[in-house]
Motif scaffolding. Structure first.
Motif, mmCIF file in Angstrom:
data_model
loop_
_atom_site.group_PDB
_atom_site.id
_atom_site.type_symbol
_atom_site.label_atom_id
_atom_site.label_comp_id
_atom_site.label_asym_id
_atom_site.label_seq_id
_atom_site.Cartn_x
_atom_site.Cartn_y
_atom_site.Cartn_z
ATOM 1 N N ASP A 184 66.507 20.544 -13.382
ATOM 2 C CA ASP A 184 67.590 20.626 -12.411
ATOM 3 C C ASP A 184 68.021 22.076 -12.186
ATOM 4 O O ASP A 184 68.498 22.733 -13.101
ATOM 5 C CB ASP A 184 68.778 19.799 -12.896
ATOM 6 C CG ASP A 184 69.896 19.727 -11.881
ATOM 7 O OD1 ASP A 184 69.624 20.005 -10.693
ATOM 8 O OD2 ASP A 184 71.012 19.400 -12.269
ATOM 9 N N SER B 110 71.958 23.185 -12.804
ATOM 10 C CA SER B 110 72.550 23.015 -14.132
ATOM 11 C C SER B 110 73.568 24.104 -14.421
ATOM 12 O O SER B 110 73.439 25.233 -13.974
ATOM 13 C CB SER B 110 71.466 23.057 -15.206
ATOM 14 O OG SER B 110 70.573 21.997 -15.051
ATOM 15 N N TYR C 251 75.730 25.873 -17.732
ATOM 16 C CA TYR C 251 75.791 26.028 -19.182
ATOM 17 C C TYR C 251 77.188 26.503 -19.535
ATOM 18 O O TYR C 251 77.638 27.531 -19.050
ATOM 19 C CB TYR C 251 74.735 27.030 -19.658
ATOM 20 C CG TYR C 251 73.340 26.569 -19.348
ATOM 21 C CD1 TYR C 251 72.650 25.756 -20.232
ATOM 22 C CD2 TYR C 251 72.724 26.934 -18.160
ATOM 23 C CE1 TYR C 251 71.376 25.317 -19.941
ATOM 24 C CE2 TYR C 251 71.450 26.492 -17.866
ATOM 25 C CZ TYR C 251 70.778 25.695 -18.752
ATOM 26 O OH TYR C 251 69.516 25.250 -18.468
ATOM 27 N N LYS D 110 74.864 21.908 -21.751
ATOM 28 C CA LYS D 110 74.219 21.927 -20.444
ATOM 29 C C LYS D 110 74.748 20.718 -19.673
ATOM 30 O O LYS D 110 74.683 19.587 -20.151
ATOM 31 C CB LYS D 110 72.705 21.834 -20.585
ATOM 32 C CG LYS D 110 71.991 21.820 -19.253
ATOM 33 C CD LYS D 110 70.488 21.783 -19.428
ATOM 34 C CE LYS D 110 69.811 21.833 -18.079
ATOM 35 N NZ LYS D 110 68.354 21.865 -18.206
ATOM 36 N N PHE E 262 74.494 18.654 -16.031
ATOM 37 C CA PHE E 262 73.659 18.472 -14.848
ATOM 38 C C PHE E 262 73.969 17.127 -14.212
ATOM 39 O O PHE E 262 74.514 16.238 -14.857
ATOM 40 C CB PHE E 262 72.174 18.578 -15.206
ATOM 41 C CG PHE E 262 71.714 17.565 -16.226
ATOM 42 C CD1 PHE E 262 71.150 16.373 -15.823
ATOM 43 C CD2 PHE E 262 71.864 17.813 -17.570
ATOM 44 C CE1 PHE E 262 70.736 15.446 -16.757
ATOM 45 C CE2 PHE E 262 71.443 16.900 -18.514
ATOM 46 C CZ PHE E 262 70.880 15.705 -18.105
#
Length: 105
Positions: free
Chosen positions: A12, A15, A17, A66, A68
Motif C-alpha cells: 500500500d 501507508s 508510520y 504501520k 493502512f
C-alpha cells in the motif's frame, strides 16, 4: 481475505508510520498512557525517529505502527512493526556510562 490484508500490508503506497511513546502512570489509580509523537510516510524516517528517542532513554517503551487502508475490509488496519524497550541495551546509555566512569579516573 487474509491474503488481501497481507498484500495490502506490504504494497500500500498510502501507508502511514506512527511513532508512539509510553508514559508510566504517575498515580496508582491511573492507567498508563500512550502518546503519538510522530507520523511519516517513510518507514526509514519513523525508525530513525524511534531510535533517536530510544537512545535518549527517557521512555519505557517506543512503538512504530504501520496504518493502512484495506479496501476489501473497508477499514483502516494498524500493525505494530517495531518495538523499542528500555530493558533493551542502548549503545548511547553504555557510551554515556563509559564517559562518566572515564572522567572519574
Amino acid at each position: 481475505m487474509l491474503k488481501t490484508i497481507i498484500s495490502a500490508l506490504f504494497k500500500d503506497p498510502a501507508s502511514q508510520y506512527s511513532v508512539y511513546i509510553y508514559h508510566d502512570a504517575p498515580e496508582a489509580n491511573r492507567l498508563a498512557q500512550w502518546e503519538k509523537v510522530g507520523n511519516s510516510k517513510s518507514m526509514q524516517r519513523a525508525i530513525k525517529h524511534a531510535r533517536i528517542l530510544h537512545r535518549k532513554g527517557l521512555y519505557k517503551k517506543i512503538e512504530i505502527k504501520k496504518m493502512f487502508f484495506c479496501p476489501q475490509a473497508n477499514r483502516t488496519i494498524s500493525k505494530i512493526i517495531r518495538v523499542y524497550d528500555r530493558a533493551a541495551p542502548s549503545w548511547y546509555g553504555a557510551f554515556s556510562a563509559f564517559l562518566r566512569n572515564a572522567q572519574e579516573i
